[in-house]
Design a protein around this motif. Sequence first.
Motif, PDB file in Angstrom:
ATOM      1  N   LYS A   1      21.792  62.580 -23.156  1.00 16.80           N
ATOM      2  CA  LYS A   1      22.308  61.967 -24.381  1.00 16.80           C
ATOM      3  C   LYS A   1      21.301  62.130 -25.512  1.00 16.80           C
ATOM      4  N   PRO A   2      21.791  62.287 -26.740  1.00 16.01           N
ATOM      5  CA  PRO A   2      20.852  62.353 -27.853  1.00 16.01           C
ATOM      6  C   PRO A   2      20.383  60.958 -28.254  1.00 16.01           C
ATOM      7  N   ILE A   3      19.277  60.914 -28.969  1.00 14.02           N
ATOM      8  CA  ILE A   3      18.848  59.663 -29.593  1.00 14.02           C
ATOM      9  C   ILE A   3      19.529  59.592 -30.955  1.00 14.02           C
ATOM     10  N   CYS A   4      20.171  58.463 -31.241  1.00 16.89           N
ATOM     11  CA  CYS A   4      20.869  58.303 -32.515  1.00 16.89           C
ATOM     12  C   CYS A   4      20.113  57.302 -33.375  1.00 16.89           C
ATOM     13  N   LEU A   5      19.620  57.762 -34.521  1.00 15.55           N
ATOM     14  CA  LEU A   5      18.863  56.879 -35.406  1.00 15.55           C
ATOM     15  C   LEU A   5      19.790  56.358 -36.501  1.00 15.55           C
ATOM     16  N   PRO A   6      20.050  55.044 -36.478  1.00 15.19           N
ATOM     17  CA  PRO A   6      21.012  54.497 -37.439  1.00 15.19           C
ATOM     18  C   PRO A   6      20.364  54.177 -38.786  1.00 15.19           C
ATOM     19  N   TYR A   7      21.178  54.225 -39.829  1.00 18.52           N
ATOM     20  CA  TYR A   7      20.698  53.865 -41.171  1.00 18.52           C
ATOM     21  C   TYR A   7      21.636  52.873 -41.803  1.00 18.52           C
ATOM     22  N   ILE A   8      21.095  52.077 -42.727  1.00 20.93           N
ATOM     23  CA  ILE A   8      21.950  51.087 -43.375  1.00 20.93           C
ATOM     24  C   ILE A   8      22.980  51.771 -44.268  1.00 20.93           C
ATOM     25  N   GLY A   9      24.150  51.179 -44.325  1.00 19.82           N
ATOM     26  CA  GLY A   9      25.152  51.640 -45.289  1.00 19.82           C
ATOM     27  C   GLY A   9      26.194  52.577 -44.738  1.00 19.82           C
ATOM     28  N   ASN A  10      26.053  52.999 -43.465  1.00 23.35           N
ATOM     29  CA  ASN A  10      27.069  53.866 -42.859  1.00 23.35           C
ATOM     30  C   ASN A  10      27.386  55.122 -43.650  1.00 23.35           C
ATOM     31  N   LYS A  11      26.382  55.705 -44.289  1.00 25.06           N
ATOM     32  CA  LYS A  11      26.608  56.960 -45.021  1.00 25.06           C
ATOM     33  C   LYS A  11      26.248  58.138 -44.125  1.00 25.06           C
ATOM     34  N   GLN A  12      26.861  59.279 -44.393  1.00 29.01           N
ATOM     35  CA  GLN A  12      26.576  60.472 -43.611  1.00 29.01           C
ATOM     36  C   GLN A  12      25.151  60.967 -43.871  1.00 29.01           C
ATOM     37  N   VAL A  13      24.492  61.401 -42.817  1.00 26.39           N
ATOM     38  CA  VAL A  13      23.220  62.094 -42.987  1.00 26.39           C
ATOM     39  C   VAL A  13      23.537  63.523 -43.427  1.00 26.39           C
ATOM     40  N   THR A  14      22.932  63.972 -44.539  1.00 30.14           N
ATOM     41  CA  THR A  14      23.241  65.308 -45.056  1.00 30.14           C
ATOM     42  C   THR A  14      22.046  66.258 -44.996  1.00 30.14           C
ATOM     43  N   TYR A  15      20.845  65.712 -44.824  1.00 33.98           N
ATOM     44  CA  TYR A  15      19.674  66.593 -44.811  1.00 33.98           C
ATOM     45  C   TYR A  15      18.626  66.064 -43.837  1.00 33.98           C
ATOM     46  N   ILE A  16      18.036  66.993 -43.091  1.00 33.02           N
ATOM     47  CA  ILE A  16      16.975  66.637 -42.132  1.00 33.02           C
ATOM     48  C   ILE A  16      15.759  67.498 -42.434  1.00 33.02           C
ATOM     49  N   GLU A  17      14.607  66.856 -42.543  1.00 34.85           N
ATOM     50  CA  GLU A  17      13.360  67.602 -42.704  1.00 34.85           C
ATOM     51  C   GLU A  17      12.353  67.020 -41.716  1.00 34.85           C
ATOM     52  N   PRO A  18      11.720  67.883 -40.912  1.00 40.04           N
ATOM     53  CA  PRO A  18      10.744  67.339 -39.966  1.00 40.04           C
ATOM     54  C   PRO A  18       9.494  66.828 -40.665  1.00 40.04           C
ATOM     55  N   PHE A  19       8.884  65.830 -40.082  1.00 37.99           N
ATOM     56  CA  PHE A  19       7.530  65.444 -40.481  1.00 37.99           C
ATOM     57  C   PHE A  19       6.620  66.293 -39.608  1.00 37.99           C
ATOM     58  N   PRO A  20       5.851  67.206 -40.202  1.00 42.63           N
ATOM     59  CA  PRO A  20       5.157  68.213 -39.388  1.00 42.63           C
ATOM     60  C   PRO A  20       4.299  67.608 -38.275  1.00 42.63           C
ATOM     61  N   ASP A  21       4.408  68.171 -37.093  1.00 45.33           N
ATOM     62  CA  ASP A  21       3.594  67.828 -35.923  1.00 45.33           C
ATOM     63  C   ASP A  21       3.807  66.420 -35.381  1.00 45.33           C
TER      64      ASP A  21
END
Lengths: 344, 324
Positions: free
Chosen positions: A260-280
């Motif tokens: 199963k994936p880990i699902c990280l929730p955010y307030i407001g139920n808006k779609q996540v549109t962009y992902i950027e890694p925090f390096p390392d």
Amino acid sequence: MTTDLNQFPELDKTKFEQRGIQLEIGVPVTCAVSIGNNIAAGFGDGTVRIFSSGEKHKTLKAHKGVILCMSKDGDNILTGGDDGYFLKISLNGEINEITNFGSRWVDHVTAYNGNLVCSSGKVVYYWDKNKKEPKSLNHDSTIGGLAFDAKGRRLAVSRYGGVTIWKKDYSNKWKSTKLDWKGSHNKVSFSPDGKYLVTSMQENVLRCWRLKDKLDFAMSGYGSKVKSFAFISDTSYLATSGAIDAICWPFDGEGPMGRKPICLPYIGNKQVTYIEPFPDEKAIFAGLSDGSVFLSQIENENNTIIIRSFTGSEVSAIAMTDDKSSIFIGDMNGNTLWTSIWDQ
Amino acid sequence: MEESNRQVPVTVLTGFLGAGKTTLLNRILTEQHGKKYAVIVNEFGEQGIDNDLVVDADEEVFEMNNGCICCTVRGDLIRILSGLMKRADKLDAIIVETTGLADPAPVAQTFFVDQDVANKTKLDAIVTVADAVHLSSQIEDHHEAEEQIAFGDVILLNKIDLVKDENIELVTKRIRKINPFAKIIKTTKCGAPLKEILNLDAFSLKRILEVEPDFLESDHDHEHDDDVTSLSFVSDTPLDMEKFQNWFGKLLQTKGQDIMRTKGILDFKDENDRYVFQGVHMLMDASPMGKWPENKERSSRLVFIGRNLDTMNLKEGFEACKSE
């Protein structure tokens, strides 16, 4: 005691917004990449803005129309536009035309160690470091994405019906192998360890191939198209947009199959549109459809902080400087934030 | 729907080679001064388009992986429309010119299937330019010509100056048999008022209520089994919602490839609202659209355009949906 009403909007600002520089440029931010400790951002009016700490940003008029794609090549940035130009731009603002396809758009660009690549329509053009003329790599349908593997040996080209992987053989001739899966494949990426290849599709799903045996599988369940994804902390996780949570698939050990994936929730139920890694780190910046941006630790969902509050416009670019000191955020209405990430 | 006021209208221009699409396109571009248009053309299309923003398209049609064999979309259109939406200047409208042999269905379906496209643009209307001289023979020889008529919201019957009056009558009747609810405008050199071509909002459900289609009595005297025809049904007895949904859902699922377009206004038993829907093959847009007007008789109306309609037992199926 008195209350100054004018201070209330300030209270809504995050500490990053308070100490950073916010601009309302009014034109969609289409892409951003880090070049050393600077960020270059591309816009819908053809301008490139370069943000460096401690100085005012530089604005360069690069393309006549939308900057559709951006990549880096050493200390330079590469851009492709709907004006048909493929450009190389240096940090001090020098613009060089690599080629120009006229009314054909330059849809994707990438580079590895001085070898430059772009796609226009169904053709990938590959400039060897020391050559003037590009090699054309032809495909049967329009190209959805380009990606080198971590060592720059293989070039993946996503398209309708799957992915073509190009590689030069010992006699320096181009050879291709195909990974087939029906449907339209867009963004493509190798895992940093080179073991997997992932594409996002027109349907709300990701397709993944384990390259050693070409075993393929889907990662599904998304509410919308997966426009953005990234491998995190080498190949520990694949973090993805396309749902109201940031969906992080485990890629360690035997990979994500049956897990199963880990699902990280955010307030407001808006779609996540962009992902950027925090390096390392096992951490991501997640941009949402309302413009808000969060920094989350993947293995500790309680460790999420808000970087930017909502703007009302979909986050379309996030980039962090190579020294991990500062971050740039842009959205489809041209609201940008350029801020240091650490408290003084 | 909150973003509806920001959706850029998209007009699809279709029609057989030589019918006059480019003439119409250039009229739109030169007569609408001060408007910013993007024109999407096929690279093999007719040349000579007078506009700042012309985008070459490949007409790449592909099938969606959603278990629906007729759900084809234009991949190039998804890419181009999302690129255009990143522009600094806001467009007043987008015009898509298809090649002469194109089936309009994938273009229309693109607006149902891709959420980003649907959020930022809306299909305004399919405008079909037909050559009054050659249409009858084109319909006989090329199924694409028939499909273009079937999908048209507006049909410009062009070049009527080259045809005798009685032949215009005949070709108009032929069009009506395929598509009873398109607006037919007879023109020479595509000289129709642009307000009858642009900003029609033909795909909005509200609009279906405003311009009720000509619910003609259908006839069955066609010559070939695979002719495109239309059938319409009216009922004053309220329908049973569950029965209707079962019948209609199954119908589109199994016959969606042959059913090209559907439109309807439905009166369900024990429901105060009118239900309106419209569809392209298997894809549908449906919604309650407010209460029935008090001065109007409640009734259900349903129109189908497609092939082999008389093999689908549509009448029996519809009758069986009546409550009681």
